[in-house]
Design a protein around this motif. Structure first.
Motif, PDB file in Angstrom:
ATOM      1  N   ARG A  54       1.051  -1.385  -0.029  1.00  0.00           N
ATOM      2  CA  ARG A  54       0.122   0.166  -0.025  1.00  0.00           C
ATOM      3  C   ARG A  54       0.838   1.330  -0.126  1.00  0.00           C
ATOM      4  O   ARG A  54       1.934   1.484   0.497  1.00  0.00           O
ATOM      5  CB  ARG A  54      -0.975   0.204   1.179  1.00  0.00           C
ATOM      6  N   ARG A  55       0.460   2.254  -0.674  1.00  0.00           N
ATOM      7  CA  ARG A  55       1.177   3.458  -0.690  1.00  0.00           C
ATOM      8  C   ARG A  55       0.336   4.815  -0.456  1.00  0.00           C
ATOM      9  O   ARG A  55      -1.046   4.672  -1.008  1.00  0.00           O
ATOM     10  CB  ARG A  55       1.766   3.784  -2.298  1.00  0.00           C
ATOM     11  N   LEU A  74      -0.579   8.522  -1.594  1.00  0.00           N
ATOM     12  CA  LEU A  74      -0.538   8.972  -2.688  1.00  0.00           C
ATOM     13  C   LEU A  74      -0.523  10.357  -2.819  1.00  0.00           C
ATOM     14  O   LEU A  74       0.372  11.044  -3.422  1.00  0.00           O
ATOM     15  CB  LEU A  74      -1.483   8.302  -3.643  1.00  0.00           C
ATOM     16  N   SER A 132      -2.970   3.736  -2.609  1.00  0.00           N
ATOM     17  CA  SER A 132      -3.358   2.770  -3.366  1.00  0.00           C
ATOM     18  C   SER A 132      -2.977   1.362  -2.870  1.00  0.00           C
ATOM     19  O   SER A 132      -2.245   1.410  -1.835  1.00  0.00           O
ATOM     20  CB  SER A 132      -2.307   2.911  -4.760  1.00  0.00           C
ATOM     21  N   CYS A 133      -3.544   0.361  -3.416  1.00  0.00           N
ATOM     22  CA  CYS A 133      -3.545  -0.890  -3.097  1.00  0.00           C
ATOM     23  C   CYS A 133      -3.629  -1.551  -4.371  1.00  0.00           C
ATOM     24  O   CYS A 133      -4.081  -1.345  -5.292  1.00  0.00           O
ATOM     25  CB  CYS A 133      -4.196  -1.328  -1.928  1.00  0.00           C
ATOM     26  N   ASP A 159      -3.578  -0.169  -7.594  1.00  0.00           N
ATOM     27  CA  ASP A 159      -2.225   0.450  -7.926  1.00  0.00           C
ATOM     28  C   ASP A 159      -1.558   0.331  -9.147  1.00  0.00           C
ATOM     29  O   ASP A 159      -1.038   1.287  -9.915  1.00  0.00           O
ATOM     30  CB  ASP A 159      -1.212  -0.321  -6.789  1.00  0.00           C
ATOM     31  N   ARG A 171      -0.764   3.629 -11.625  1.00  0.00           N
ATOM     32  CA  ARG A 171       0.788   3.806 -12.073  1.00  0.00           C
ATOM     33  C   ARG A 171       0.695   4.124 -13.560  1.00  0.00           C
ATOM     34  O   ARG A 171       1.470   5.189 -13.990  1.00  0.00           O
ATOM     35  CB  ARG A 171       1.599   2.566 -11.927  1.00  0.00           C
TER      36      ARG A 171
END
Length: 298
Positions: A4-5, A7, A205-206, A258, A262
Protein backbone atom coordinates in the motif's frame (compact mmCIF):
# COMPACT_ATOMS: atom_id res chain seq x y z
CA UNK A 1 0.09 -4.06 3.75
CA UNK A 2 3.59 -3.49 2.39
CA UNK A 3 2.12 -2.97 -1.09
CA UNK A 4 0.00 0.00 0.00
CA UNK A 5 1.17 3.52 -0.83
CA UNK A 6 0.26 7.02 0.33
CA UNK A 7 -0.45 8.93 -2.90
CA UNK A 8 -1.88 12.42 -2.55
CA UNK A 9 -4.16 14.85 -0.77
CA UNK A 10 -7.01 16.49 -2.68
CA UNK A 11 -7.54 20.24 -2.27
CA UNK A 12 -10.40 22.28 -3.71
CA UNK A 13 -9.03 25.53 -5.09
CA UNK A 14 -10.90 28.69 -6.05
CA UNK A 15 -8.05 30.67 -7.63
CA UNK A 16 -5.89 28.65 -10.01
CA UNK A 17 -3.44 31.49 -10.75
CA UNK A 18 -2.52 32.14 -7.13
CA UNK A 19 -2.56 28.42 -6.33
CA UNK A 20 -0.23 27.58 -9.23
CA UNK A 21 2.10 30.37 -8.09
CA UNK A 22 2.23 28.97 -4.56
CA UNK A 23 2.95 25.35 -5.51
CA UNK A 24 5.32 26.12 -8.40
CA UNK A 25 7.12 29.27 -7.27
CA UNK A 26 6.98 29.09 -3.48
CA UNK A 27 7.13 25.36 -2.72
CA UNK A 28 9.09 24.57 -5.88
CA UNK A 29 6.85 21.69 -6.97
CA UNK A 30 6.37 20.69 -10.61
CA UNK A 31 3.11 20.23 -12.49
CA UNK A 32 3.07 16.45 -13.08
CA UNK A 33 -0.16 16.30 -15.13
CA UNK A 34 -3.23 18.41 -15.81
CA UNK A 35 -6.63 17.11 -16.89
CA UNK A 36 -9.89 18.85 -17.82
CA UNK A 37 -13.33 17.25 -17.33
CA UNK A 38 -16.67 18.33 -18.76
CA UNK A 39 -18.77 16.85 -15.95
CA UNK A 40 -18.42 15.91 -12.28
CA UNK A 41 -16.53 12.82 -11.15
CA UNK A 42 -18.43 9.57 -10.40
CA UNK A 43 -16.49 9.32 -7.14
CA UNK A 44 -17.00 13.03 -6.31
CA UNK A 45 -13.24 13.70 -6.68
CA UNK A 46 -14.09 17.36 -7.30
CA UNK A 47 -16.59 17.51 -4.43
CA UNK A 48 -20.40 17.51 -4.75
CA UNK A 49 -20.39 19.44 -8.02
CA UNK A 50 -21.51 18.16 -11.42
CA UNK A 51 -20.17 20.85 -13.74
CA UNK A 52 -16.91 21.40 -15.60
CA UNK A 53 -13.77 20.99 -13.49
CA UNK A 54 -10.04 20.40 -13.72
CA UNK A 55 -7.46 18.34 -11.85
CA UNK A 56 -3.80 19.32 -11.54
CA UNK A 57 -1.27 17.04 -9.86
CA UNK A 58 1.74 18.85 -8.38
CA UNK A 59 4.71 17.40 -6.51
CA UNK A 60 8.46 17.27 -6.06
CA UNK A 61 8.80 14.27 -8.36
CA UNK A 62 6.89 11.44 -10.09
CA UNK A 63 3.78 10.08 -8.38
CA UNK A 64 5.34 6.60 -8.28
CA UNK A 65 7.54 7.62 -5.36
CA UNK A 66 6.37 11.05 -4.18
CA UNK A 67 3.36 12.18 -2.16
CA UNK A 68 1.71 14.94 -4.21
CA UNK A 69 -1.18 17.41 -4.12
CA UNK A 70 -4.25 17.07 -6.31
CA UNK A 71 -5.70 20.50 -7.01
CA UNK A 72 -9.32 20.38 -8.11
CA UNK A 73 -10.86 23.49 -9.60
CA UNK A 74 -14.60 23.79 -10.20
CA UNK A 75 -15.30 26.41 -12.86
CA UNK A 76 -17.34 29.30 -11.46
CA UNK A 77 -16.60 28.62 -7.79
CA UNK A 78 -14.26 31.18 -6.24
CA UNK A 79 -13.79 29.99 -2.66
CA UNK A 80 -14.62 27.25 -0.16
CA UNK A 81 -15.35 27.65 3.54
CA UNK A 82 -12.67 25.98 5.67
CA UNK A 83 -13.40 23.59 8.52
CA UNK A 84 -11.02 22.41 11.26
CA UNK A 85 -10.45 19.02 9.63
CA UNK A 86 -7.22 19.62 7.68
CA UNK A 87 -4.40 20.77 9.98
CA UNK A 88 -1.55 20.98 7.49
CA UNK A 89 1.12 19.34 5.36
CA UNK A 90 4.70 19.34 6.63
CA UNK A 91 7.61 19.31 4.22
CA UNK A 92 11.38 19.67 4.50
CA UNK A 93 12.75 22.16 1.99
CA UNK A 94 15.15 25.00 2.69
CA UNK A 95 14.55 26.00 -0.97
CA UNK A 96 10.83 26.54 -0.27
CA UNK A 97 11.67 28.73 2.75
CA UNK A 98 14.12 30.71 0.61
CA UNK A 99 11.55 31.04 -2.23
CA UNK A 100 8.87 32.28 0.18
CA UNK A 101 11.21 34.94 1.59
CA UNK A 102 12.26 36.04 -1.89
CA UNK A 103 8.64 36.33 -3.07
CA UNK A 104 7.57 37.90 0.25
CA UNK A 105 5.06 35.12 0.77
CA UNK A 106 3.99 35.33 4.47
CA UNK A 107 5.93 33.03 6.81
CA UNK A 108 5.61 32.64 10.58
CA UNK A 109 8.28 30.77 12.54
CA UNK A 110 6.34 28.43 14.85
CA UNK A 111 9.29 26.38 16.13
CA UNK A 112 13.01 26.56 15.54
CA UNK A 113 13.55 26.20 11.80
CA UNK A 114 9.84 25.49 11.13
CA UNK A 115 7.72 28.05 9.29
CA UNK A 116 3.95 28.11 8.90
CA UNK A 117 2.55 29.45 5.65
CA UNK A 118 -0.75 29.23 3.80
CA UNK A 119 -1.67 28.16 0.31
CA UNK A 120 -4.42 30.25 -1.33
CA UNK A 121 -7.71 29.17 0.23
CA UNK A 122 -6.17 29.05 3.71
CA UNK A 123 -4.64 25.56 3.65
CA UNK A 124 -1.72 25.40 6.09
CA UNK A 125 1.77 24.20 5.21
CA UNK A 126 4.70 23.77 7.60
CA UNK A 127 8.10 24.25 5.98
CA UNK A 128 11.13 22.83 7.74
CA UNK A 129 14.24 24.81 6.86
CA UNK A 130 16.33 21.76 5.92
CA UNK A 131 16.64 19.52 2.92
CA UNK A 132 16.41 15.78 2.52
CA UNK A 133 18.65 14.59 -0.31
CA UNK A 134 17.39 11.60 -2.29
CA UNK A 135 13.94 11.47 -0.73
CA UNK A 136 10.50 13.05 -0.97
CA UNK A 137 10.41 16.37 0.95
CA UNK A 138 6.73 15.81 1.89
CA UNK A 139 6.83 14.30 5.38
CA UNK A 140 3.30 14.18 6.74
CA UNK A 141 -0.35 15.19 6.40
CA UNK A 142 -2.05 16.17 9.68
CA UNK A 143 -5.78 15.58 10.15
CA UNK A 144 -7.93 16.44 13.16
CA UNK A 145 -9.69 13.63 15.05
CA UNK A 146 -12.23 13.81 17.87
CA UNK A 147 -11.32 10.47 19.48
CA UNK A 148 -7.73 9.31 18.93
CA UNK A 149 -8.33 5.80 20.25
CA UNK A 150 -11.31 5.24 17.94
CA UNK A 151 -9.36 6.65 14.97
CA UNK A 152 -6.35 4.40 15.67
CA UNK A 153 -8.66 1.37 15.70
CA UNK A 154 -9.93 2.40 12.29
CA UNK A 155 -6.66 3.37 10.59
CA UNK A 156 -4.53 0.60 12.10
CA UNK A 157 -6.88 -2.35 12.72
CA UNK A 158 -9.02 -1.92 9.60
CA UNK A 159 -6.72 -0.13 7.15
CA UNK A 160 -3.51 -1.80 8.31
CA UNK A 161 -1.38 1.26 9.02
CA UNK A 162 1.60 0.98 11.35
CA UNK A 163 2.05 3.32 14.33
CA UNK A 164 5.38 5.17 14.12
CA UNK A 165 4.88 7.54 17.05
CA UNK A 166 2.17 7.95 19.67
CA UNK A 167 1.79 10.60 22.36
CA UNK A 168 -1.28 10.12 24.58
CA UNK A 169 -0.64 13.36 26.45
CA UNK A 170 -0.58 15.47 23.29
CA UNK A 171 -3.29 13.29 21.72
CA UNK A 172 -1.35 12.66 18.53
CA UNK A 173 -0.13 9.66 16.54
CA UNK A 174 1.99 9.26 13.43
CA UNK A 175 0.98 6.43 11.08
CA UNK A 176 2.25 5.07 7.78
CA UNK A 177 2.47 2.11 5.43
CA UNK A 178 6.25 2.28 4.95
CA UNK A 179 9.28 4.07 6.37
CA UNK A 180 10.02 5.88 3.10
CA UNK A 181 6.47 7.17 2.53
CA UNK A 182 4.63 10.31 3.61
CA UNK A 183 3.01 9.73 7.01
CA UNK A 184 -0.48 10.46 8.29
CA UNK A 185 -0.56 12.35 11.59
CA UNK A 186 -3.76 12.23 13.61
CA UNK A 187 -4.16 15.10 16.06
CA UNK A 188 -6.89 15.02 18.71
CA UNK A 189 -9.06 18.15 18.97
CA UNK A 190 -11.74 19.14 21.45
CA UNK A 191 -15.24 18.91 20.07
CA UNK A 192 -16.36 17.78 16.64
CA UNK A 193 -14.34 17.71 13.45
CA UNK A 194 -16.00 20.13 11.02
CA UNK A 195 -15.39 19.61 7.31
CA UNK A 196 -17.27 22.62 5.86
CA UNK A 197 -17.16 23.03 2.05
CA UNK A 198 -13.37 22.89 1.61
CA UNK A 199 -13.06 19.31 2.87
CA UNK A 200 -10.33 17.32 1.17
CA UNK A 201 -9.56 13.66 0.63
CA UNK A 202 -6.47 11.53 1.22
CA UNK A 203 -5.61 8.84 -1.32
CA UNK A 204 -3.75 5.54 -1.08
CA UNK A 205 -3.17 2.73 -3.53
CA UNK A 206 -3.33 -1.01 -3.01
CA UNK A 207 -3.17 -3.98 -5.37
CA UNK A 208 -6.38 -3.90 -7.41
CA UNK A 209 -7.40 -7.38 -6.23
CA UNK A 210 -7.62 -6.06 -2.64
CA UNK A 211 -10.29 -3.45 -3.42
CA UNK A 212 -13.35 -5.80 -3.23
CA UNK A 213 -11.99 -7.30 0.02
CA UNK A 214 -11.52 -3.84 1.50
CA UNK A 215 -15.09 -2.92 0.61
CA UNK A 216 -16.39 -6.17 2.13
CA UNK A 217 -14.41 -5.56 5.32
CA UNK A 218 -15.93 -2.10 5.73
CA UNK A 219 -19.43 -3.51 5.17
CA UNK A 220 -18.86 -6.21 7.81
CA UNK A 221 -17.53 -3.64 10.26
CA UNK A 222 -20.46 -1.27 9.56
CA UNK A 223 -18.11 1.48 8.43
CA UNK A 224 -19.09 4.20 5.99
CA UNK A 225 -18.52 3.59 2.26
CA UNK A 226 -19.07 6.84 0.36
CA UNK A 227 -18.57 5.34 -3.12
CA UNK A 228 -18.62 1.55 -3.61
CA UNK A 229 -16.10 0.08 -6.05
CA UNK A 230 -16.34 2.06 -9.29
CA UNK A 231 -14.28 2.56 -12.47
CA UNK A 232 -13.16 6.10 -13.26
CA UNK A 233 -12.23 7.20 -16.78
CA UNK A 234 -9.77 9.93 -17.70
CA UNK A 235 -9.91 10.95 -21.38
CA UNK A 236 -6.99 9.37 -23.25
CA UNK A 237 -5.56 7.74 -20.12
CA UNK A 238 -5.87 4.56 -18.04
CA UNK A 239 -9.16 3.69 -16.31
CA UNK A 240 -8.76 3.14 -12.56
CA UNK A 241 -10.89 1.42 -9.95
CA UNK A 242 -11.55 3.13 -6.63
CA UNK A 243 -13.42 2.71 -3.36
CA UNK A 244 -14.11 5.85 -1.31
CA UNK A 245 -14.40 5.43 2.46
CA UNK A 246 -14.92 7.74 5.44
CA UNK A 247 -13.22 7.37 8.81
CA UNK A 248 -15.06 7.88 12.16
CA UNK A 249 -14.69 11.68 11.80
CA UNK A 250 -15.84 11.73 8.18
CA UNK A 251 -12.40 12.22 6.60
CA UNK A 252 -12.69 11.00 3.01
CA UNK A 253 -10.28 8.23 2.00
CA UNK A 254 -9.74 6.99 -1.54
CA UNK A 255 -8.21 3.58 -2.25
CA UNK A 256 -7.26 3.07 -5.89
CA UNK A 257 -5.97 -0.01 -7.71
CA UNK A 258 -2.21 0.44 -7.87
CA UNK A 259 -1.46 -1.16 -11.23
CA UNK A 260 -3.77 1.06 -13.32
CA UNK A 261 -2.97 4.12 -11.19
CA UNK A 262 0.73 3.82 -12.06
CA UNK A 263 -0.30 3.98 -15.73
CA UNK A 264 -2.65 6.93 -15.18
CA UNK A 265 -0.18 8.88 -13.06
CA UNK A 266 2.76 8.95 -15.45
CA UNK A 267 4.33 12.40 -15.64
CA UNK A 268 3.07 14.40 -18.61
CA UNK A 269 5.85 16.72 -19.86
CA UNK A 270 3.10 18.99 -21.23
CA UNK A 271 1.36 19.25 -17.82
CA UNK A 272 2.53 22.76 -16.95
CA UNK A 273 1.66 24.06 -20.41
CA UNK A 274 -1.80 22.44 -20.28
CA UNK A 275 -2.48 24.17 -16.93
CA UNK A 276 -1.27 27.54 -18.26
CA UNK A 277 -3.41 27.16 -21.39
CA UNK A 278 -6.48 26.23 -19.33
CA UNK A 279 -5.97 29.24 -17.06
CA UNK A 280 -5.56 31.54 -20.06
CA UNK A 281 -8.74 30.16 -21.65
CA UNK A 282 -10.76 30.49 -18.41
CA UNK A 283 -12.38 33.90 -18.69
CA UNK A 284 -14.66 33.41 -15.68
CA UNK A 285 -12.81 35.92 -13.45
CA UNK A 286 -13.14 38.58 -16.15
CA UNK A 287 -16.84 37.76 -16.66
CA UNK A 288 -17.67 38.04 -12.98
CA UNK A 289 -15.66 41.28 -12.65
CA UNK A 290 -17.34 42.79 -15.73
CA UNK A 291 -20.80 41.94 -14.39
CA UNK A 292 -19.79 43.12 -10.92
CA UNK A 293 -20.74 39.77 -9.39
CA UNK A 294 -18.79 37.62 -6.95
CA UNK A 295 -17.94 34.05 -7.92
CA UNK A 296 -20.00 31.45 -6.05
CA UNK A 297 -18.76 30.04 -2.78
CA UNK A 298 -18.45 26.25 -2.52
Amino acid sequence: MAARRALHFVFKVGNRFQTARFYRDVLGMKVLRHEEFEEGCKAACNGPYDGKWSKTMVGFGPEDDHFVAELTYNYGIGDYKLGNDFMGITLASSQAVSNARKLEWPLTEVAEGVFETEAPGGYKFYLQNRSLPQSDPVLKVTLAVSDLHKSLNYWCDLLGMKIYEKDEEKQRALLGYADNQCKLELQGVKGAVEHAAAFGRIAFSCPQKELPDLEDLMKRENQKILTPLVSLDTPGKATVQVVILADPDGHEICFVGDEAFRELSKVDPEGSKLLDNAMAADKSDEWFAKHNKPKASG
